[in-house]
Scaffold this motif. Structure first.
Motif, short mmCIF file in Angstrom:
data_model
loop_
_atom_site.label_atom_id
_atom_site.label_comp_id
_atom_site.label_asym_id
_atom_site.label_seq_id
_atom_site.Cartn_x
_atom_site.Cartn_y
_atom_site.Cartn_z
N ALA A 515 0.88 -1.16 0.00
CA ALA A 515 0.00 0.00 0.00
C ALA A 515 0.91 1.21 0.00
N GLY A 516 0.69 2.08 -0.95
CA GLY A 516 1.58 3.23 -1.04
C GLY A 516 0.81 4.52 -1.22
N ASP A 517 1.47 5.62 -1.01
CA ASP A 517 0.85 6.91 -1.33
C ASP A 517 1.91 7.85 -1.86
N PHE A 518 1.51 8.99 -2.34
CA PHE A 518 2.43 9.93 -2.96
C PHE A 518 2.07 11.32 -2.48
N ARG A 519 2.87 11.86 -1.64
CA ARG A 519 2.74 13.23 -1.13
C ARG A 519 1.33 13.56 -0.65
N LYS A 520 0.64 12.59 -0.16
CA LYS A 520 -0.73 12.78 0.35
C LYS A 520 -1.63 13.43 -0.68
N LEU A 521 -1.47 13.01 -1.93
CA LEU A 521 -2.36 13.51 -2.99
C LEU A 521 -3.35 12.41 -3.34
N THR A 522 -4.47 12.82 -3.90
CA THR A 522 -5.49 11.84 -4.26
C THR A 522 -5.16 11.23 -5.61
N PRO A 523 -5.05 9.92 -5.66
CA PRO A 523 -4.84 9.31 -6.98
C PRO A 523 -6.14 9.36 -7.77
N SER A 524 -6.05 9.69 -9.04
CA SER A 524 -7.29 9.85 -9.80
C SER A 524 -7.37 8.93 -10.99
N ALA A 525 -6.26 8.50 -11.53
CA ALA A 525 -6.33 7.63 -12.69
C ALA A 525 -5.15 6.67 -12.66
N LEU A 526 -5.33 5.59 -13.38
CA LEU A 526 -4.37 4.49 -13.30
C LEU A 526 -4.26 3.87 -14.68
N SER A 527 -3.05 3.59 -15.11
CA SER A 527 -2.91 2.90 -16.39
C SER A 527 -1.62 2.11 -16.41
N PHE A 528 -1.65 0.99 -17.11
CA PHE A 528 -0.47 0.17 -17.30
C PHE A 528 -0.02 0.29 -18.75
N SER A 529 1.28 0.24 -18.96
CA SER A 529 1.74 0.15 -20.33
C SER A 529 1.32 -1.21 -20.87
N GLU A 530 1.32 -1.34 -22.19
CA GLU A 530 0.73 -2.50 -22.81
C GLU A 530 1.39 -3.80 -22.34
N ASP A 531 2.68 -3.78 -22.13
CA ASP A 531 3.36 -5.00 -21.72
C ASP A 531 3.38 -5.16 -20.20
N GLY A 532 2.83 -4.23 -19.49
CA GLY A 532 2.75 -4.37 -18.05
C GLY A 532 4.02 -4.03 -17.31
N SER A 533 5.00 -3.46 -17.97
CA SER A 533 6.27 -3.20 -17.30
C SER A 533 6.30 -1.84 -16.63
N LEU A 534 5.31 -1.04 -16.87
CA LEU A 534 5.32 0.31 -16.31
C LEU A 534 3.91 0.64 -15.86
N MET A 535 3.83 1.22 -14.68
CA MET A 535 2.52 1.57 -14.15
C MET A 535 2.48 3.07 -13.96
N ALA A 536 1.43 3.69 -14.45
CA ALA A 536 1.29 5.13 -14.29
C ALA A 536 0.11 5.41 -13.38
N ILE A 537 0.31 6.24 -12.38
CA ILE A 537 -0.78 6.66 -11.52
C ILE A 537 -0.78 8.19 -11.52
N ALA A 538 -1.93 8.74 -11.78
CA ALA A 538 -2.03 10.19 -11.80
C ALA A 538 -2.47 10.67 -10.42
N PHE A 539 -1.70 11.59 -9.86
CA PHE A 539 -2.07 12.23 -8.60
C PHE A 539 -2.33 13.69 -8.92
N GLN A 540 -3.59 14.06 -8.97
CA GLN A 540 -3.98 15.39 -9.41
C GLN A 540 -3.33 15.73 -10.74
#
Lengths: 830, 545
Positions: A515-540
């Motif tokens: 379980a992780g967080d990032f600077r106490k910001l609200t995560p709003s969107a989530l996406s994986f690269s097609e091969d699954g090697s990279l995960m992107a999480i949008a915080f604001q």
């Protein structure tokens, strides 16, 4: 700037070239079968059901479709049985068609002529060539006028300003002498007209609004239901101005439908309690049929009294036999009831079909919400419902009179890349009690049983609402499945499958790994690269890139030009794997995750982006705007490949690229392998497709092999999906095999632990014979080659990135920001 | 569709030892019967055939116990000094024992007479065994030698003197009469074949003084214990090490097979006996003893477990028989009896109704299985009728409230969902209010239920805050408050500790990062989640406090 200008001129050109052969179609088969009450044939063997522009004739015995009648160009508004085997139907434009029920052929088409009116609300056929039609009222909206149309007299207006629902008009009471009584509902009164005797009456009660009315076909009795759940039985209401009334009050919610049995002995009533009540008239006895699944819209009695059909709001028609049991059902695609009971702060898009459309790679179907707590799988190829699955496994609770009682709703769905795992998030919240429940459930598909089995049930996976769920795609996600969830409690959680096997049983279950967080910001969107090697999480406004295996933060991406909170985010597919497209309230822009620069941005969108969907089979992506504009673009550039103007007033809710079973021969690149499916807030399916690829109802060019539909057996698992027999490879195999003759048995002997080996004396001869070179007839060896589905995937390996650096170096000069507010979206709209 | 779905009762798995088939099996051992001997119990051997007599060697005598009566059946005292390693022949007629003066003595159990004395060892003989052919004896002696003796002629056949220290462990093959193992304090385990008199065939290094060895019935694997380790060796692969298991924290002294060779039991000086699964070598159960365990014996049917301890105690435990279980728990057994009776009646009726009239209860017993799927509990019945107060009453009975709080909480949860909690709680008299309050006070600090309990407590306070209460209820409300205050205090402490841990974790991660050149901006520390109790209490502070 030159480049920008170029784009401006080139962009629309290309769009226009394509629009001519791309159309937006409505999916017809998915329409509901419960908009109009069904009609039994006189012999009670068939039931006729109007669904949109179609009419289906179903067998009552088997609930199977016998005929599908498709001649109407507008929605059907009424059905009636004219003679023993003639069906009369009328559509909203007033065209009436007579059908032969036995063979489904058209007998006669005739338009209704009523004082030049072109729009009709409902259609009834009392018999003897007389037709009752409701038309829009001239002065008040949402009200109707009722007309009687006869073949030899002019259309006559019976009532004005009556309610326009199909329940609010009833006819009958021929009393054995062929007289006809027509009644209609106004808000607080019932208007009665005896056509043969020319008697007019208007009855009023108290302030309770009427909801439905029914007349017995022969006896002079009338039943009305009102919003308080009270049913009144009126006796001799034609002649007396203050008729005798009997009160039957069991329902707490408004009565939706009442219906007499053909002898007039019983009265059926139903409403949102999901209970059908069978009243014995004149006595206090009543029978209940509870928990019918969904609220009752119409009740129709078969002429021979053998069974009763009830139409439900979950798009199902159920048949109830004389023993008061449901024995058959016709089930259509379920429409999701908007969720109530959530907090007011919840955005509207969460309330209707909150799961959106989720593609299931195993069945090639689409998952989305059914009734509360249920999930359905829809096959877009065959346009049919595959199954409807109970996720919540709770009793469906009905509202009380002044109290909304919410049910558990499926809010998010995710499917693992192989389709083996299904993750569902169900939420139940009661804001009046200040309490909410959340369950994350992991289901595993059991190929033998052909259903999903609940594997893990996590209560309160996050402390607050979960925003997104996503399985890790690609090869990396297949052996060690991994699910990421983000929630409003500022956390993202990574769930992994944990082997929990011990000596007593085999068991695997899911548990939270990180379980992780990032600077106490609200995560709003989530996406994986097609091969699954990279995960992107949008915080604001910040995008964070993570390594999903080690959960290390690789990079954070943010720019002064994009400071609105990100709402949607998707990685590009195929050769656009390096682009990450983000949508905020008014802008759409793309990051390059390798050079870590902003590639393009389109600002000042006409309305906010509702869905951002990548095509799994090509590099293109579609952005669906709230005002139902659609733009298809490649993430590498900001110019759209295709744009669809505003379609209608409805608002899109979800969109999905559905892969085609076989690619189109020609057409724009983004349409060759898949087509775009959009659902609007009326939950109607729209499809952006090529003209040449005919409608959904067309036959598939390759028939689906019967093997696909059969359940798996141990033997089928052993059989390779594809076998290649290569006679050429019959080359002398003796040389090769002599070296490794018996290799297998030696290896198995070495690998088996000594304790597990049978006595040496028993395996010795077998072992020795394995080692011997056989001089028998050589068997034809067929090389068996199982098709590897994933081999076409391009893993984002280092080598792959290196090969890209060449064309990347050109871009570095333009790095950071290539195009700025090119405004094409605004212009294409104008 | 039309069926009523039962109320979901969520009970979280209990933390701690899991209940498995093995724990249930081994927990069925009765309270031990203990016998006190004069010296430490050196060795216990169980007769492999009925009546499973137990030979116990301790101090200067060998005693044969009856496992049922716990009485001494025979005792042999013809030893000058200590007797060691008495072992019974497979036919149960003869017993052999080593002694301090280096002799191996053979006795007849029936007549108690001394039949043979094998002389030749120069040191005490600690273990001696009959071979499978029953006419040879192997002895393992402190003079570092292993000898094979012929029983009828009383002569030594072979002597192996390969060890460099005392030989204190040994066993024979159950298949071949020529194979035997010895384990010595020089850390080695050696396999001998009487047909090759030149020396041992296999020699493996255990790593610490070997206390006991054992050969599996299949003869392909042997096990040695010594130190705190158990090692498993593959005999066919020439002594390949298959597994090393270290579950005891003191020296392991004895080794035995149980459950028909499916379980392995080791006893140690740490007063435990551990039971392993022989496939995975995972511990499936642990037996506790009051004193260091020196020797173990388990009858082939697992009925009796005998342990000899360092303080001279012999503990004999029997498996509980059905009759005993019934006597111990008459209430439950009555229920079981009743159930079986009804099941039988059901069976009978079912079969008479069916077409098949040739019903024979003796042979067709397995025909019917009564399924309880249609069973609807009382609270579900009331919930179905929307009688919320009654549904709550049924789950507040003392039995459910105390023994199965998960059911009570489950029904409360369902009531919250149905928005019926308020009506279920309102208008209660003193006694029913007190039962709710005691339940709340007892369970409010249970993290798995706290969420719902707090909700119920809040509703209860809301309903009864303005009404006048009897002193008894008032006291209970105060008691509830006290519980909450205590929990809040407790959570505050926990949060302090959590803060300290955060600092420690943060410092270690920064150090680790500084040491590696890999520079990442703001890599997240895995933040510690507040425990369920902590989270629940965070909300409680708002609501109650």
């Amino acid at each position: 700037m030159v480049k920008m200008a170029n784009k401006k001129t080139r962009g629309p050109d290309k769009t226009q070239a394509n629009t001519s052969d791309i159309v937006v179609k409505k999916l017809d088969d998915a329409t509901d079968i419960v908009r109009q009450p069904p009609v039994f044939t006189n012999d009670s063997k068939y039931i006729c059901i109007a669904s949109g522009r179609q009419i289906g004739i179903y067998s009552v015995e088997s609930a199977d479709k016998v005929h599908s009648l498709e001649e109407h160009t507008f929605d059907v508004i009424g059905l009636a049985i004219k003679d023993d085997n003639i069906l009369l139907s009328c559509d909203a434009s007033g065209e009436t068609i007579e059908w032969n029920i036995n063979n489904g052929t058209t007998l006669k088409k005739a338009p209704l002529v009523v004082a030049g009116i072109k729009e009709f609300h409902s259609f009834h056929y009392p018999g003897n060539g007389k037709v009752l039609v409701a038309t829009p009222s001239t002065y008040t909206t949402n009200m109707s006028s009722l007309w009687i149309v006869d073949s030899h007299t002019r259309p006559r207006k019976l009532f004005a300003d009556i309610k326009s629902t199909p329940h609010s008009i009833a006819f009958g009471c021929n009393q054995g002498n062929g007289s006809l009584v027509v009644v209609a509902l106004q808000d607080h009164s019932v208007v009665v007209k005896d056509i043969t005797n020319g008697v007019d009456k208007k009855h009023m009660t108290d302030q309770r609004k009427f909801t439905c009315v029914a007349l017995h076909s022969e006896k002079l009795i009338m039943a009305t239901g009102d919003i308080s759940g009270r049913i009144l039985i009126w006796h001799d209401f034609v002649h007396k101005s203050r008729p005798v009334k009997t009160v039957y009050h069991w329902h707490t919610l408004p009565v939706n439908s009442v219906c007499f049995s053909s002898e007039g002995e019983y009265l059926y009533s139903g409403g949102s309690e999901k209970v059908m009540v069978k009243w014995r008239l004149g006595m206090s006895r009543k029978q209940f049929l509870p928990r019918m699944g969904s609220s009752i819209k119409y009740i129709v009695n078969a002429p021979d009294n053998i069974c009763v059909a009830t139409s439900h709001s979950d798009n199902a028609i159920r048949f109830i036999d004389s023993t008061n049991k449901i024995n058959r059902a016709i089930i259509g695609l379920v429409k999701h009831d908007p969720i109530r009971g959530f907090a007011d702060t919840e955005p509207i898009k969460e309330s209707v079909m909150p799961t959106g459309l989720v593609f299931d790679p195993r069945s090639h179907g689409i998952f989305f919400n059914a009734q509360a707590g249920f999930l359905q799988l829809f096959d877009p190829q065959k346009n049919s419902l595959i199954f409807n699955m109970d996720v919540a496994n709770r009793n469906v609770l009905t509202d009380e009179r002044n109290l909304v009682i919410g049910n558990a709703e499926v809010l998010r769905v995710a499917v693992s890349p192989t389709g083996e795992w299904l993750a569902t998030l169900e939420v139940w919240s009661n804001m009046s009690a200040g309490y909410h429940d959340m369950n994350l459930k992991f289901w595993r598909y059991d190929a033998v049983q052909a259903n999903y089995e609940l594997n893990t049930d996590v209560t309160m996976p996050h402390q607050d609402r979960v925003t997104a769920l996503c399985f890790q795609p690609g090869l990396l996600g297949t052996e060690m499945p991994c699910l990421v969830s983000i929630g409003r409690d500022l956390k993202f959680k990574i769930w992994r499958l944990v082997d929990d096997t011990d000596i007593y049983r085999q068991k695997e279950s899911w548990s939270c790994d990180v379980a992780g967080d990032f600077r106490k910001l609200t995560p709003s969107a989530l996406s994986f690269s097609e091969d699954g090697s990279l995960m992107a999480i949008a915080f604001q406004d910040t995008v964070t890139l993570w390594d999903p295996t080690s959960i290390n933060l690789n990079t954070t991406l943010s720019h002064t030009l994009v400071q609105e909170p990100i709402e949607l985010m998707e990685f590009g597919r195929d050769n656009c794997f390096r682009y990450l497209v983000c949508a905020s309230k008014s802008a759409l822009y793309a990051w390059d995750v390798i050079s870590q620069g902003l590639v393009w941005k389109v600002g000042q969108l006409h309305s906010s982006v509702r869905c951002l969907v990548p095509d799994p089979k090509s590099c293109y992506m579609a952005a669906v705007l709230q005002n139902s504009e659609v733009f298809v673009f490649s993430p590498s550039s900001s110019k759209p490949v295709h744009s669809v103007p505003k379609m209608n007033s409805s608002e899109p809710i979800a969109a999905l690229f559905v892969p085609r079973p076989n690619p189109l021969a020609s057409g724009p690149e983004w349409l060759i392998n898949s087509r775009l499916l959009i659902v609007d807030d009326q939950q109607e399916f729209l499809c952006v497709d090529d003209v040449s690829s005919a409608g959904f109802n067309q036959k598939l060019t390759t028939p689906i092999s019967h093997m696909d539909s059969l359940p798996w057996t141990p033997f089928s698992a052993m059989k390779a999906e594809k076998q290649i027999s290569a006679a050429k490879q019959l080359v002398p195999v003796v040389h090769q095999t002599s070296g490794i003759q018996g290799y297998k048995s030696v290896q198995s002997l070495l690998e088996t632990s000594a304790s597990a080996l049978p006595p040496m004396s028993r395996i010795c001869s077998l072992f020795m014979s394995d080692l011997m070179i056989k001089h028998g007839p050589k068997a034809v060896t067929a090389k068996v080659n199982s098709v590897d589905r994933t081999s076409t995937d391009l893993p984002l390996s280092n080598g792959h990135i290196d090969s890209k650096t060449q064309d990347f170096s050109e871009e570095t000069t333009l790095q950071k920001l290539l195009t700025l507010d090119c405004q094409w979206l605004v212009e294409t709209v104008k | 569709m039309a069926s009523f779905k039962k109320t979901q009762i969520r009970s979280l798995p209990k933390i701690g030892q899991k209940v498995t088939a093995d724990t249930l099996y081994w927990r069925k051992l009765n309270f031990p019967v203990t016998v006190k001997e004069f010296g430490p119990i050196d060795y216990i051997d169980v007769m492999p055939i009925e009546p499973y007599f137990i030979a116990v060697s301790s101090a200067a005598k060998v005693q044969i116990y009856n496992p049922i009566t716990h009485q001494v059946h025979r005792h042999f005292t013809r030893f000058k000094e200590a007797a060691y390693g008495a072992s019974i022949r497979s036919d149960g007629k003869l017993v052999i024992a080593g002694c301090d003066e280096g002799h191996v003595k053979l006795f007849d159990i029936g007549s108690k007479s001394l039949l043979r004395i094998f002389k030749g060892h120069k040191g005490p003989v600690h273990r001696c065994k009959f071979t499978t052919d029953n006419v040879h004896v192997v002895s393992f002696s402190d003079d570092k030698s292993v000898a094979l003796w012929d029983l009828p002629s009383e002569t030594e056949i072979i002597k192996f003197s390969e060890h460099s220290d005392y030989v204190r462990a040994g066993c024979v093959s159950s298949i071949s009469s020529d194979l035997f193992l010895s384990g010595s304090f020089d850390h080695t385990v050696k396999l001998y074949d009487a047909r090759s008199p030149t020396g041992s065939t296999i020699s493996v290094d255990h790593g610490s003084p070997v206390e006991s060895v054992l050969m599996y019935p299949s003869n392909s694997i042997f096990v040695s214990v010594g130190g705190t380790e158990l090692r498993v060796w593959d005999m066919l692969a020439g002594g390949r090490l298959l597994a090393r298991v270290s579950q005891h924290h003191k020296t392991i002294t004895c080794l035995h097979l149980a459950s028909d060779g499916k379980r392995l039991v080791t006893g140690g000086l740490d007063r435990h006996a551990k039971i392993y699964d022989v496939q995975s070598y995972q511990v499936v159960h642990t037996l506790d003893f009051p004193s260091p365990v020196l020797s173990l014996g388990i009858t082939p049917d697992d009925f009796t477990v005998v342990a000899g301890m360092a303080n001279g105690l012999i503990s004999m435990q029997h498996r509980q028989t059905q009759a005993e279980a019934r006597a111990l728990n008459p209430k439950q057994s009555l229920k079981v009896q009743k159930k079986s009776q009804t099941a039988y009646r059901f069976r009978l009726n079912a079969d008479f109704r069916s077409v098949n009239r040739t019903f024979n209860p003796a042979t067709d017993v397995e025909v019917a299985t009564k399924t309880d799927t249609n069973f609807v509990s009382r609270y579900d019945m009331f919930l179905r009728k929307f009688q919320y107060s009654k549904a709550l009453d049924t789950v507040l009975t003392p039995y459910i409230r105390k023994k199965k709080p998960a059911i009570t909480v489950g029904v409360m949860h369902e009531l919250i969902r149905r928005n019926g909690l308020k009506s279920a709680l309102a208008g209660r008299d003193d006694s029913s209010l007190s039962s709710i309050l005691t339940f709340l006070a007892r369970n409010i600090n249970d993290p798995s239920h706290a969420n719902i309990i707090i909700q119920v407590a809040n509703t209860l306070l809301e309903i009864y805050e303005s009404s006048s209460l009897t002193p008894q209820s008032e006291k209970l409300f105060l008691q509830l408050q006290e519980h909450v205050n205590r929990e809040v205090e407790y959570v505050k402490h926990l949060m302090e500790i959590e803060g300290m841990l955060h600092i420690l974790l943060a410092s270690t991660t920064t150090q680790a990062r500084r040491s590696s050149t890999y520079a990442v901006q703001g890599s997240p520390v895995k933040p510690m989640l507040p425990s369920a109790a902590a989270a629940a209490n965070a909300t409680m502070i708002f609501n109650v406090g």
